[in-house]
Design a protein around this motif. Structure first.
Motif, mmCIF file in Angstrom:
data_model
loop_
_atom_site.group_PDB
_atom_site.id
_atom_site.type_symbol
_atom_site.label_atom_id
_atom_site.label_comp_id
_atom_site.label_asym_id
_atom_site.label_seq_id
_atom_site.Cartn_x
_atom_site.Cartn_y
_atom_site.Cartn_z
ATOM 1 N N PHE A 1 -7.198 3.344 -11.602
ATOM 2 C CA PHE A 1 -7.056 3.674 -10.040
ATOM 3 C C PHE A 1 -7.226 3.208 -9.409
ATOM 4 O O PHE A 1 -6.590 2.450 -8.419
ATOM 5 C CB PHE A 1 -7.598 4.305 -10.186
ATOM 6 C CG PHE A 1 -8.131 5.430 -8.470
ATOM 7 C CD1 PHE A 1 -6.909 5.915 -7.545
ATOM 8 C CD2 PHE A 1 -9.456 4.999 -8.005
ATOM 9 C CE1 PHE A 1 -7.114 6.410 -6.023
ATOM 10 C CE2 PHE A 1 -9.593 5.073 -6.525
ATOM 11 C CZ PHE A 1 -8.243 5.535 -5.860
ATOM 12 N N SER B 1 -3.985 0.062 -9.318
ATOM 13 C CA SER B 1 -2.244 0.952 -9.445
ATOM 14 C C SER B 1 -2.711 1.055 -7.859
ATOM 15 O O SER B 1 -1.631 1.634 -6.971
ATOM 16 C CB SER B 1 -2.317 2.475 -9.945
ATOM 17 O OG SER B 1 -3.280 3.451 -9.169
ATOM 18 N N ASP B 2 -3.480 0.225 -6.993
ATOM 19 C CA ASP B 2 -3.573 0.752 -5.642
ATOM 20 C C ASP B 2 -3.502 1.627 -5.232
ATOM 21 O O ASP B 2 -3.097 2.170 -4.326
ATOM 22 C CB ASP B 2 -2.146 -0.119 -4.831
ATOM 23 C CG ASP B 2 -1.917 -1.624 -5.137
ATOM 24 O OD1 ASP B 2 -2.720 -2.551 -5.153
ATOM 25 O OD2 ASP B 2 -0.767 -1.944 -4.994
ATOM 26 N N CYS B 3 -4.489 2.225 -6.336
ATOM 27 C CA CYS B 3 -5.565 3.469 -5.700
ATOM 28 C C CYS B 3 -4.459 4.655 -5.663
ATOM 29 O O CYS B 3 -4.419 5.677 -4.784
ATOM 30 C CB CYS B 3 -6.310 3.835 -4.344
ATOM 31 S SG CYS B 3 -7.586 2.070 -3.844
ATOM 32 N N ASP B 4 -3.421 4.875 -6.817
ATOM 33 C CA ASP B 4 -2.569 6.522 -6.573
ATOM 34 C C ASP B 4 -3.632 6.753 -7.336
ATOM 35 O O ASP B 4 -4.438 6.924 -8.420
ATOM 36 C CB ASP B 4 -1.407 5.383 -8.103
ATOM 37 C CG ASP B 4 -0.751 6.835 -7.962
ATOM 38 O OD1 ASP B 4 -1.065 7.935 -7.826
ATOM 39 O OD2 ASP B 4 -0.017 6.482 -9.135
ATOM 40 N N TYR B 5 -3.432 7.967 -6.679
ATOM 41 C CA TYR B 5 -4.776 9.395 -7.102
ATOM 42 C C TYR B 5 -4.259 10.171 -7.875
ATOM 43 O O TYR B 5 -4.612 11.117 -8.809
ATOM 44 C CB TYR B 5 -5.102 10.118 -5.619
ATOM 45 C CG TYR B 5 -5.951 11.417 -6.201
ATOM 46 C CD1 TYR B 5 -7.125 11.420 -5.513
ATOM 47 C CD2 TYR B 5 -5.495 12.154 -6.410
ATOM 48 C CE1 TYR B 5 -8.237 11.664 -5.219
ATOM 49 C CE2 TYR B 5 -6.696 13.356 -5.993
ATOM 50 C CZ TYR B 5 -7.795 13.158 -5.563
ATOM 51 O OH TYR B 5 -8.704 14.175 -6.052
ATOM 52 N N SER B 6 -2.606 10.153 -8.809
ATOM 53 C CA SER B 6 -2.522 11.236 -9.553
ATOM 54 C C SER B 6 -3.358 10.512 -10.915
ATOM 55 O O SER B 6 -3.105 11.139 -11.709
ATOM 56 C CB SER B 6 -1.447 10.144 -9.686
ATOM 57 O OG SER B 6 -0.351 8.920 -10.269
ATOM 58 N N LYS B 7 -3.493 9.051 -11.215
ATOM 59 C CA LYS B 7 -4.774 8.720 -11.910
ATOM 60 C C LYS B 7 -5.502 8.902 -12.154
ATOM 61 O O LYS B 7 -6.408 9.217 -13.119
ATOM 62 C CB LYS B 7 -4.924 6.624 -11.963
ATOM 63 C CG LYS B 7 -3.374 6.351 -11.368
ATOM 64 C CD LYS B 7 -2.978 5.959 -12.244
ATOM 65 C CE LYS B 7 -1.480 5.558 -12.714
ATOM 66 N NZ LYS B 7 -0.844 5.473 -13.212
ATOM 67 N N ARG C 1 -9.186 8.555 0.408
ATOM 68 C CA ARG C 1 -7.663 7.992 0.704
ATOM 69 C C ARG C 1 -8.530 7.168 1.873
ATOM 70 O O ARG C 1 -7.734 6.205 2.382
ATOM 71 C CB ARG C 1 -6.876 9.191 2.109
ATOM 72 C CG ARG C 1 -6.101 10.043 0.745
ATOM 73 C CD ARG C 1 -5.246 10.892 1.850
ATOM 74 N NE ARG C 1 -6.559 11.992 2.601
ATOM 75 C CZ ARG C 1 -5.655 13.042 2.919
ATOM 76 N NH1 ARG C 1 -4.815 12.628 3.564
ATOM 77 N NH2 ARG C 1 -6.559 13.621 3.511
ATOM 78 N N SER D 1 -8.950 3.396 0.924
ATOM 79 C CA SER D 1 -8.271 3.054 -0.808
ATOM 80 C C SER D 1 -8.208 1.482 -0.085
ATOM 81 O O SER D 1 -7.762 0.600 -1.088
ATOM 82 C CB SER D 1 -7.222 3.988 -0.855
ATOM 83 O OG SER D 1 -6.071 3.647 1.067
#
Length: 303
Positions: free
Chosen positions: A74, A77-83, A232, A235
């Motif tokens: 997470f 990945s620049d805070c990709d929430y899907s992770k 969010r 982030s």
């Protein structure tokens, strides 16, 4: 045109004067009418049978190590929430935020005796209701949410603006030479239709003077808290840990001061002229591990 500028400046002054210091979540519909929660507070429109909040827990993980690996993915990945979507419990994140909001303490690092973790989780469910339902079920909590977020009451804002326009007409400051004369005259005529109506039908007198980051109404305050709960809002700060690297070490995990939740020391790194440190917060239930969020701090290099 000069009068329009004066009006905007005056409204901005009023605004500033009002400022005080894969689970599924029910989210209120976008574009709700500000001011509605004020009516509910007066007892005139609040429903006594407000719907009970519903929450579906995410899948969770099989170990702290898995949570840690997903958290690193997470952050990298620049805070990709899907992770982390399958392990991050937004309700637990909101419960942790509620403890900070109501008691000014961090449950992971400070002792809080007024509420248990289980009680905080149950109470946090209310923060996923819409503003009117929250007002009906727990008006005290609604007030706390408004205060903690420094949220502006749209009804109060509208009332002060209308009174200012009324006085300006009486004094002659606003007259027929003003390009907004007809519009403002109609606004005064419509004033008895209520704050919701004024806010909705005369948006040009309010939207242009809202300061960046300003929170309007209880709906706006609840949305901000949800943005914090699903990471969010933070982030930007969490982006400082994009290059963080570490290996899982079980000794880095310890229970919070009150039990219930756990804190894993993920370490620190130097970014620019600052040292950033971060902990992973999680809890365990029936041998399933759930991510709550992150507790981080920043200090000077070597601090």
């Amino acid at each position: 045109m000069r009068t329009r500028v004066i009006l905007i400046v005056l409204v901005l002054s009023l605004l500033l004067g009002l400022t005080a210091c894969g689970g599924t979540l029910p989210v209120p519909p976008a574009g709700g009418q500000p001011g509605k929660e004020t009516q509910a507070a007066s007892g005139t429109t609040a429903a006594t049978d407000a719907p009970a909040p519903v929450y579906q827990r995410p899948q969770g993980a099989d170990s702290v190590k898995t949570l840690l690996e997903k958290s690193l993915d997470f952050l990298h990945s620049d805070c990709d929430y899907s992770k982390i979507a399958d392990v991050h419990d937004q309700l637990a994140s909101m419960a942790n935020l509620l403890i900070i909001m109501e008691y000014g303490s961090n449950f992971a690092t400070e002792t809080v005796t007024e509420i248990s973790w289980e009680q905080a989780v149950e109470r946090a469910k209310l923060l996923f209701l819409d503003a009117e339902s929250l007002r009906a079920r727990d008006p005290e909590l609604a007030d706390t949410v408004m205060e903690w977020n420094n949220a502006q009451d749209p009804a109060e804002l509208v009332n002060r603006f209308v009174e200012h326009i009324r006085e300006s007409f009486r004094s002659g400051t606003i007259n027929e030479s003003n390009p907004d004369y007809e519009k403002l005259s109609q606004l005064l005529t419509d004033a008895d239709k209520g704050t919701d109506y004024i806010w909705t039908n005369y948006p040009e007198f309010f939207q242009g003077v809202q300061a960046p980051g300003m929170v309007i109404g209880l709906d706006g305050a609840l949305e901000r808290m949800r943005r914090i709960a699903d990471l969010r809002e933070e982030s930007g700060d969490l982006a400082h840990f994009k290059t963080l690297e570490l290996e899982y070490r079980p000794e880095n995990s310890q229970p919070g001061r009150n039990g219930g939740i756990y804190c894993y020391d993920m370490g620190s790194l130097i970014d620019g002229h600052s040292t950033w440190s971060i902990d992973m917060l999680y809890y365990v239930e029936n041998e399933v591990y759930y991510l709550i969020g992150f507790d981080y701090a920043v200090g000077g290099v070597g601090g």
